[in-house]
Enzyme design. Structure first.
Site, short mmCIF file in Angstrom:
data_model
loop_
_atom_site.label_atom_id
_atom_site.label_comp_id
_atom_site.label_asym_id
_atom_site.label_seq_id
_atom_site.Cartn_x
_atom_site.Cartn_y
_atom_site.Cartn_z
N ASP A 16 0.78 -1.25 0.00
CA ASP A 16 0.00 0.00 0.00
C ASP A 16 0.81 1.30 0.00
O ASP A 16 0.48 2.24 0.74
CB ASP A 16 -0.98 0.02 1.20
CG ASP A 16 -2.01 -1.11 1.13
OD1 ASP A 16 -1.98 -1.89 0.17
OD2 ASP A 16 -2.84 -1.20 2.06
N LYS A 114 -6.97 -5.05 -3.06
CA LYS A 114 -7.75 -5.55 -1.92
C LYS A 114 -8.70 -4.47 -1.43
O LYS A 114 -8.47 -3.29 -1.66
CB LYS A 114 -6.82 -6.02 -0.81
CG LYS A 114 -5.89 -4.94 -0.32
CD LYS A 114 -4.88 -5.47 0.67
CE LYS A 114 -4.03 -4.35 1.21
NZ LYS A 114 -4.77 -3.30 1.92
N CYS A 159 -2.15 -2.94 7.68
CA CYS A 159 -2.00 -3.88 6.56
C CYS A 159 -0.74 -4.74 6.65
O CYS A 159 -0.76 -5.91 6.28
CB CYS A 159 -2.10 -3.14 5.24
SG CYS A 159 -3.80 -2.55 4.99
C1 VGL Z 1 -4.80 0.53 5.65
C2 VGL Z 1 -6.42 1.43 6.99
C3 VGL Z 1 -7.35 1.32 5.97
C4 VGL Z 1 -3.37 0.12 5.50
C5 VGL Z 1 -5.72 0.39 4.62
O1 VGL Z 1 -2.86 0.06 4.36
O2 VGL Z 1 -2.72 -0.14 6.54
N1 VGL Z 1 -5.17 1.03 6.83
N2 VGL Z 1 -6.99 0.79 4.79
#
Ligand code: VGL
Ligand code: ZN
Length: 205
Positions: A16, A114, A159
């Site tokens: 991410d 995702k 994540c």
């Molecule tokens: C994430 C909160 C919501 C992350 C993704 O990548 O850690 N955290 N969506």
């Protein structure tokens, strides 16, 4: 099933590294924008690199805006258990969902998206937040003999931690490279996630 050669059974999982998780983004993680340079360099030492991309529909149930009256960073009970509500982030096809422009990993062999089911969040790269719906990543890694995972990216306490714990549960060797991760840290979540990861046999490097 042939496995990758011993020197190539390692895979770098870049979690991410997207605009919305970097300063200026909707769910900015402090220092997130320091990671592209670090990860670009690190990635040259890996024959196999996979990226994950948080990829939500605009009315995703993890968004506070989908729950009238609810504030971001509070928690609600959904069908699969408690869910933290986030500011709208990483909306499909929007700039916030794009990878940070400085992230350059040309030899990335797969991008796993995702969080694209409206009713369920997915922190982990392996399972959605019901902890049972698989993303397909485990099958991909197993079929290719990639059994040593190195995790970097955002966010350490969400994540990254969820992915690392699932990977251990699935029998992979897992190393989290701390200097190439940044955390959100909600109510001590960063410390708690490291404890859980270390208990599960995740290598903290
Ligand atoms: C994430 C909160 C919501 C992350 C993704 O990548 O850690 N955290 N969506
Ligand atoms: Zn998300």
């Amino acid at each position: 099933m042939p496995s990758a050669s011993p020197s190539e059974n390692r895979v770098l999982l870049v979690v991410d590294v997207q605009n919305d998780f970097c300063p200026g983004g909707a769910l900015a993680v402090p220092g997130g924008d320091e990671l592209p340079t670090i990860i670009n360099k690190l990635s040259r030492r890996f024959a196999h690199v996979i990226l994950t991309q948080d990829w939500h529909p605009e009315d995703h149930l993890s968004f506070a805006s989908s729950h009238p009256g609810a504030k971001p960073f509070t928690s609600v009970e959904l069908s699969y258990g408690p869910q933290i509500l986030w500011p709208d982030h990483c909306v499909q096809n929007e700039e916030g969902a794009e990878f940070h422009p400085k992230l350059k990993v040309e030899h990335c062999e797969m991008i796993i998206r995702k969080g694209y089911h409206r009713d369920i969040d997915s922190y982990s790269a392996f399972f959605e937040n019901d902890r049972t719906t698989p993303t397909g990543l485990a099958g991909y890694l197993r079929e290719r003999g990639l059994n040593r995972l190195f995790l970097v990216g955002l966010a350490t306490d969400f994540c990254i931690a969820y992915s690392a714990l699932d990977a251990r549960r699935l029998g992979f060797e897992v190393t989290v490279i701390e200097s190439a991760c940044r955390g959100i840290d909600l109510d001590g979540s960063l410390e708690a996630s490291w404890l859980q990861m270390e208990e599960a046999g995740v290598i903290r490097a």
